[in-house]
Write a protein that holds these residues in place. Structure first.
Motif, PDB file in Angstrom:
ATOM      1  N   UNK A 154     -18.247 -38.338   3.638  1.00 32.61           N
ATOM      2  CA  UNK A 154     -17.436 -39.296   2.903  1.00 32.61           C
ATOM      3  C   UNK A 154     -16.087 -39.456   3.210  1.00 32.61           C
ATOM      4  N   UNK A 155     -15.501 -38.486   3.704  1.00 31.90           N
ATOM      5  CA  UNK A 155     -14.007 -38.532   4.176  1.00 31.90           C
ATOM      6  C   UNK A 155     -13.931 -37.960   5.485  1.00 31.90           C
ATOM      7  N   UNK A 156     -13.356 -38.507   6.453  1.00 26.96           N
ATOM      8  CA  UNK A 156     -12.969 -37.782   7.615  1.00 26.96           C
ATOM      9  C   UNK A 156     -11.693 -38.190   8.472  1.00 26.96           C
ATOM     10  N   UNK A 157     -11.185 -37.608   9.149  1.00 33.34           N
ATOM     11  CA  UNK A 157      -9.937 -37.955  10.127  1.00 33.34           C
ATOM     12  C   UNK A 157     -10.381 -37.725  11.552  1.00 33.34           C
ATOM     13  N   UNK A 158     -10.291 -38.764  12.239  1.00 35.14           N
ATOM     14  CA  UNK A 158     -10.685 -38.813  13.779  1.00 35.14           C
ATOM     15  C   UNK A 158      -9.138 -38.675  14.339  1.00 35.14           C
ATOM     16  N   UNK A 159      -8.932 -37.503  15.439  1.00 36.42           N
ATOM     17  CA  UNK A 159      -7.751 -37.183  15.794  1.00 36.42           C
ATOM     18  C   UNK A 159      -7.729 -37.573  17.486  1.00 36.42           C
ATOM     19  N   UNK A 160      -7.130 -38.586  17.910  1.00 39.19           N
ATOM     20  CA  UNK A 160      -7.251 -38.795  19.318  1.00 39.19           C
ATOM     21  C   UNK A 160      -6.020 -38.653  19.961  1.00 39.19           C
ATOM     22  N   UNK A 161      -6.236 -37.608  21.043  1.00 41.89           N
ATOM     23  CA  UNK A 161      -5.406 -37.151  21.989  1.00 41.89           C
ATOM     24  C   UNK A 161      -5.049 -38.211  23.235  1.00 41.89           C
ATOM     25  N   UNK A 162      -4.206 -38.831  22.962  1.00 41.99           N
ATOM     26  CA  UNK A 162      -3.945 -39.851  24.038  1.00 41.99           C
ATOM     27  C   UNK A 162      -3.025 -39.479  25.418  1.00 41.99           C
ATOM     28  N   UNK A 163      -2.639 -38.190  25.209  1.00 35.15           N
ATOM     29  CA  UNK A 163      -1.880 -37.707  26.214  1.00 35.15           C
ATOM     30  C   UNK A 163      -2.544 -36.552  27.200  1.00 35.15           C
ATOM     31  N   UNK A 164      -3.564 -36.244  26.824  1.00 37.86           N
ATOM     32  CA  UNK A 164      -4.290 -35.168  27.802  1.00 37.86           C
ATOM     33  C   UNK A 164      -4.764 -35.995  28.843  1.00 37.86           C
ATOM     34  N   UNK A 165      -5.047 -35.207  29.929  1.00 36.05           N
ATOM     35  CA  UNK A 165      -5.054 -35.763  31.311  1.00 36.05           C
ATOM     36  C   UNK A 165      -6.479 -35.031  32.181  1.00 36.05           C
ATOM     37  N   UNK A 166      -6.599 -33.709  31.702  1.00 34.66           N
ATOM     38  CA  UNK A 166      -7.709 -33.103  32.706  1.00 34.66           C
ATOM     39  C   UNK A 166      -8.937 -33.377  31.864  1.00 34.66           C
ATOM     40  N   UNK A 167      -9.957 -33.364  32.677  1.00 37.41           N
ATOM     41  CA  UNK A 167     -11.441 -33.801  32.101  1.00 37.41           C
ATOM     42  C   UNK A 167     -11.807 -32.907  31.090  1.00 37.41           C
ATOM     43  N   UNK A 168     -11.363 -31.344  31.100  1.00 37.53           N
ATOM     44  CA  UNK A 168     -11.729 -30.345  30.264  1.00 37.53           C
ATOM     45  C   UNK A 168     -11.143 -30.313  29.099  1.00 37.53           C
ATOM     46  N   UNK A 169     -10.070 -31.412  28.779  1.00 34.07           N
ATOM     47  CA  UNK A 169      -9.153 -31.287  27.785  1.00 34.07           C
ATOM     48  C   UNK A 169      -9.770 -32.179  26.565  1.00 34.07           C
ATOM     49  N   UNK A 170      -9.405 -32.020  25.387  1.00 34.09           N
ATOM     50  CA  UNK A 170      -9.959 -32.599  24.243  1.00 34.09           C
ATOM     51  C   UNK A 170      -9.604 -34.120  24.085  1.00 34.09           C
ATOM     52  N   UNK A 171     -10.411 -35.215  24.103  1.00 36.05           N
ATOM     53  CA  UNK A 171      -9.732 -36.420  23.861  1.00 36.05           C
ATOM     54  C   UNK A 171      -9.894 -36.694  22.637  1.00 36.05           C
ATOM     55  N   UNK A 172     -10.815 -36.219  21.529  1.00 34.43           N
ATOM     56  CA  UNK A 172     -10.732 -36.673  20.104  1.00 34.43           C
ATOM     57  C   UNK A 172     -11.573 -35.427  19.362  1.00 34.43           C
ATOM     58  N   UNK A 173     -11.087 -35.338  18.164  1.00 33.35           N
ATOM     59  CA  UNK A 173     -11.981 -34.323  17.198  1.00 33.35           C
ATOM     60  C   UNK A 173     -12.118 -35.012  16.143  1.00 33.35           C
ATOM     61  N   UNK A 174     -12.928 -34.368  15.247  1.00 37.62           N
ATOM     62  CA  UNK A 174     -13.215 -35.174  13.776  1.00 37.62           C
ATOM     63  C   UNK A 174     -13.161 -33.910  12.875  1.00 37.62           C
ATOM     64  N   UNK A 175     -12.216 -34.124  11.596  1.00 41.89           N
ATOM     65  CA  UNK A 175     -11.840 -33.021  10.667  1.00 41.89           C
ATOM     66  C   UNK A 175     -12.630 -33.632   9.317  1.00 41.89           C
ATOM     67  N   UNK A 176     -13.447 -33.076   8.747  1.00 42.05           N
ATOM     68  CA  UNK A 176     -13.960 -33.268   7.588  1.00 42.05           C
ATOM     69  C   UNK A 176     -13.235 -32.731   6.386  1.00 42.05           C
ATOM     70  N   UNK A 177     -13.079 -33.406   5.280  1.00 36.96           N
ATOM     71  CA  UNK A 177     -12.555 -32.965   4.046  1.00 36.96           C
ATOM     72  C   UNK A 177     -13.450 -31.537   3.641  1.00 36.96           C
ATOM     73  N   UNK A 178     -12.738 -30.566   3.457  1.00 40.10           N
ATOM     74  CA  UNK A 178     -13.242 -29.258   2.964  1.00 40.10           C
ATOM     75  C   UNK A 178     -13.921 -28.458   3.972  1.00 40.10           C
ATOM     76  N   UNK A 179     -14.332 -29.045   5.077  1.00 40.56           N
ATOM     77  CA  UNK A 179     -15.008 -28.471   6.177  1.00 40.56           C
ATOM     78  C   UNK A 179     -14.390 -28.111   7.331  1.00 40.56           C
ATOM     79  N   UNK A 180     -13.472 -28.879   7.508  1.00 35.81           N
ATOM     80  CA  UNK A 180     -12.338 -28.595   8.832  1.00 35.81           C
ATOM     81  C   UNK A 180     -13.172 -29.365  10.099  1.00 35.81           C
TER      82      UNK A 180
END
Length: 195
Positions: A154-180
């Motif tokens: 029901x509740x989440x945050x999507x984090x987008x890393x616009x500054x990353x450049x390498x293919x193996x770096x994180x583009x986005x991650x999702x954080x859910x309330x209470x579950x991380x």
């Protein structure tokens, strides 16, 4: 007569300047509501290990280290109200992936002092719960009813890393309330599910 008028005028301006120095009262009900909202996002302290499975078959046991700190009475106003500052942080240590991620929820005390900061290696993104704004080049977006693997959160945050450049770096991650963190997407399209 003129001296007494000058004395009264001077006294009036001194009182006016002293009364204008008084800071406004904290909005205590608002702060209590925001505190409850912020705390509802804290990752459950019983979650100390998460299993990470990538879309290319690499798996990992991710160690979660929780760090909670109550800073005590830190903000008070001229009306006798006191509110405390606190921080709830979770560090995600990966073994098979080149990541170190930390989520920090901050309560600084005043009405605008509620925030989330996500640190990933040398990158970070932050979000203010009062203004609902991201304050960095990277972004954090609130999502209601986020679906992953046929499960609706029901509740989440999507984090987008616009500054990353390498293919193996994180583009986005999702954080859910209470579950991380439950989902990571790399720049090259590889996804990692965490449960």
């Amino acid at each position: 007569m003129r001296k007494s008028i000058l004395r009264y005028t001077f006294s009036y301006f001194i009182l006016l300047s002293l009364s204008s120095c008084k800071e406004p009262c904290l909005d205590v009900p608002f702060i209590q509501d925001k505190t409850e909202e912020l705390q509802s996002w804290y990752t459950d302290t019983e979650l100390t290990i998460k299993n990470a499975e990538s879309s290319i078959g690499i798996s990992d046991n991710v160690i979660l280290t929780h760090n909670y700190h109550n800073y005590g009475d830190s903000i008070w106003d001229d009306c006798g109200n006191v509110t405390q500052a606190e921080r709830s942080a979770v560090r995600y240590d990966f073994y098979n992936f080149p990541f170190t991620i930390e989520t920090d929820f901050y309560k600084q005390g005043e009405e605008k002092g509620f925030s989330l900061k996500v640190n990933y290696n040398t990158y970070n993104a932050s979000y203010n719960f009062t203004t609902l704004q991201t304050s960095s080049n990277n972004s954090i977006t609130y999502i209601s009813d986020y679906t992953l693997n046929d499960i609706v959160y029901p509740d989440a945050f999507k984090v987008t890393f616009n500054e990353t450049q390498s293919d193996t770096e994180i583009k986005e991650l999702v954080l859910v309330k209470g579950l991380g963190i439950i989902y990571i997407l790399l720049n090259e399209g590889i996804s990692i599910n965490m449960d």
